[in-house]
Design a protein around this motif. Structure first.
Motif, PDB file in Angstrom:
ATOM      1  N   UNK A 223       0.264  -5.330   1.952  1.00 35.25           N
ATOM      2  CA  UNK A 223       0.034  -6.768   1.797  1.00 35.25           C
ATOM      3  C   UNK A 223      -0.212  -7.425   3.147  1.00 35.25           C
ATOM      4  N   UNK A 224       0.567  -7.009   4.148  1.00 36.00           N
ATOM      5  CA  UNK A 224       0.390  -7.566   5.486  1.00 36.00           C
ATOM      6  C   UNK A 224      -0.962  -7.157   6.057  1.00 36.00           C
TER       7      UNK A 224
ATOM      8  N   UNK B 106       0.891   6.408   7.276  1.00 36.42           N
ATOM      9  CA  UNK B 106       0.533   5.817   5.986  1.00 36.42           C
ATOM     10  C   UNK B 106       1.362   4.558   5.721  1.00 36.42           C
ATOM     11  N   UNK B 107       0.732   3.399   5.554  1.00 38.50           N
ATOM     12  CA  UNK B 107       1.476   2.171   5.244  1.00 38.50           C
ATOM     13  C   UNK B 107       2.235   2.314   3.923  1.00 38.50           C
ATOM     14  N   UNK B 108       3.378   1.612   3.852  1.00 40.63           N
ATOM     15  CA  UNK B 108       4.227   1.676   2.666  1.00 40.63           C
ATOM     16  C   UNK B 108       4.497   0.266   2.137  1.00 40.63           C
TER      17      UNK B 108
ATOM     18  N   UNK C  70       6.244  -0.587  12.268  1.00 43.00           N
ATOM     19  CA  UNK C  70       6.036   0.554  11.374  1.00 43.00           C
ATOM     20  C   UNK C  70       4.711   1.287  11.600  1.00 43.00           C
ATOM     21  N   UNK C  71       3.692   0.539  12.027  1.00 38.84           N
ATOM     22  CA  UNK C  71       2.341   1.087  12.119  1.00 38.84           C
ATOM     23  C   UNK C  71       1.855   1.000  13.573  1.00 38.84           C
ATOM     24  N   UNK C  72       1.217   2.062  14.121  1.00 43.04           N
ATOM     25  CA  UNK C  72       0.676   2.004  15.483  1.00 43.04           C
ATOM     26  C   UNK C  72      -0.342   0.884  15.655  1.00 43.04           C
ATOM     27  N   UNK C  73      -0.406   0.331  16.856  1.00 48.76           N
ATOM     28  CA  UNK C  73      -1.299  -0.804  17.125  1.00 48.76           C
ATOM     29  C   UNK C  73      -2.756  -0.467  16.844  1.00 48.76           C
ATOM     30  N   UNK C  74      -3.202   0.726  17.269  1.00 52.67           N
ATOM     31  CA  UNK C  74      -4.582   1.114  17.042  1.00 52.67           C
ATOM     32  C   UNK C  74      -4.915   1.214  15.569  1.00 52.67           C
TER      33      UNK C  74
ATOM     34  N   UNK D 165      -7.486  -0.892  10.479  1.00 55.25           N
ATOM     35  CA  UNK D 165      -7.463  -1.500   9.144  1.00 55.25           C
ATOM     36  C   UNK D 165      -8.049  -2.907   9.173  1.00 55.25           C
ATOM     37  N   UNK D 166      -7.766  -3.643  10.249  1.00 54.02           N
ATOM     38  CA  UNK D 166      -8.351  -4.983  10.354  1.00 54.02           C
ATOM     39  C   UNK D 166      -9.874  -4.886  10.371  1.00 54.02           C
TER      40      UNK D 166
END
Length: 295
Positions: A205-206, A198-200, A29-33, A38-39
């Motif tokens: 949580x992940x 945008x995370x959903x 769902x989310x690009x690696x970069x 976020x990390x």
């Protein structure tokens, strides 16, 4: 010191493998970069809070080495995340663990370190175990993404070696070293992302789990390279190959053969023996000041 290094290395392998699992889950769902960004973001916040509560300040010494450690680790993390998303979890982890070879080269060139006497057969057993898991005669994952994984391995090895170099000076807290990595990792993730998504829902949580696990894992990983020989600390990370292979089988239906299980056991036994050899070779004095700061 050797026992502490063993504990740190094995715990970091477990936590980093778990983090890789979450990265692969999120990667659809989310690009690696963006995941790397976020990390780094959550990791930076967490580390700065710890530094503030413990009264740890950024020092003026070795800033060049600290920045280079961060850059190596940050861009290596992005490469690793890209490989995790596009390759099988086990294949990506195996390729990333070739960083042990680069650590062997870098530590010999820049740190003048030697592998403990008698360690050769255990390092060879680890190498053979990894070859059994890779099974090069049927390995089909050597694509552009495999090259990215190997590049990430080289960058991570440079970061690990730089940690060891910094620790010899004994002027920096473990958390300060981690802060440079988290900050540059955040920047590296941002500059390598073409489009932000945008995370959903559960994505958040992940992301929080990735951020939290990464902080603790980096604490143990940095501690491992401070308290033991750089080559030994890196090869202990091969235990993570077996853990990731199990995760791949459990969550993504990736194959997990009896050979893989046997190789994982061999790597664990070899890791324990390497730690014992290091302990028998005498206590390691370098890095003691950093360890005193983080107790």
């Amino acid at each position: 010191m050797a026992r502490k290094g063993l504990m740190y290395a094995l715990l970091s392998a477990l936590l980093l493998s778990t983090m890789n699992l979450f990265v692969k889950m999120l990667g659809s769902n989310i690009p690696s970069g963006e995941i790397a960004f976020f990390r780094g973001l959550f990791g930076t916040i967490a580390v700065l809070i710890v530094m503030y509560t413990r009264g740890i300040r950024f020092s003026k010494e070795d800033r060049g080495h600290l920045v280079m450690r961060g850059l190596y680790g940050g861009f290596g993390m992005v490469c690793n995340f890209i490989a995790l998303v596009h390759l099988k979890l086990s294949d990506a982890t195996i390729l990333f663990q070739t960083s042990g070879i680069f650590v062997l080269i870098f530590s010999a060139l820049f740190l003048k370190e030697r592998v403990p006497k008698g360690a050769g057969k255990w390092l060879l057993l680890i190498f053979v175990a990894v070859m059994v898991m890779v099974n090069p005669f049927s390995f089909t994952g050597f694509t552009w993404f495999a090259l990215v994984a190997i590049l990430g391995a080289a960058l991570s090895a440079a970061a690990y070696t730089t940690i060891r170099l910094i620790s010899k000076r004994g002027k920096h807290s473990n958390f300060e070293i981690m802060a440079y990595f988290m900050i540059t990792g955040m920047i590296a993730g941002l500059v390598t992302t073409d489009k932000l998504v945008m995370p959903q829902g559960t994505d958040w949580l992940i992301i929080l789990a990735i951020g939290g696990i990464s902080v603790v894992a980096q604490f143990f990983l940095t501690g491992a390279f401070v308290t033991t020989n750089a080559v030994v600390a890196q090869f202990l990370q091969y235990v993570g190959v077996f853990i990731s292979s199990f995760y791949g089988f459990l969550f993504f239906g990736e194959s997990l053969s009896i050979e893989t299980i046997g190789a994982g056991v061999a790597m664990f036994v070899s890791s324990v023996m390497l730690a014992r050899l290091k302990e028998q070779s005498g206590p390691l004095q370098e890095g003691k000041v950093i360890e005193d700061k983080i107790k």
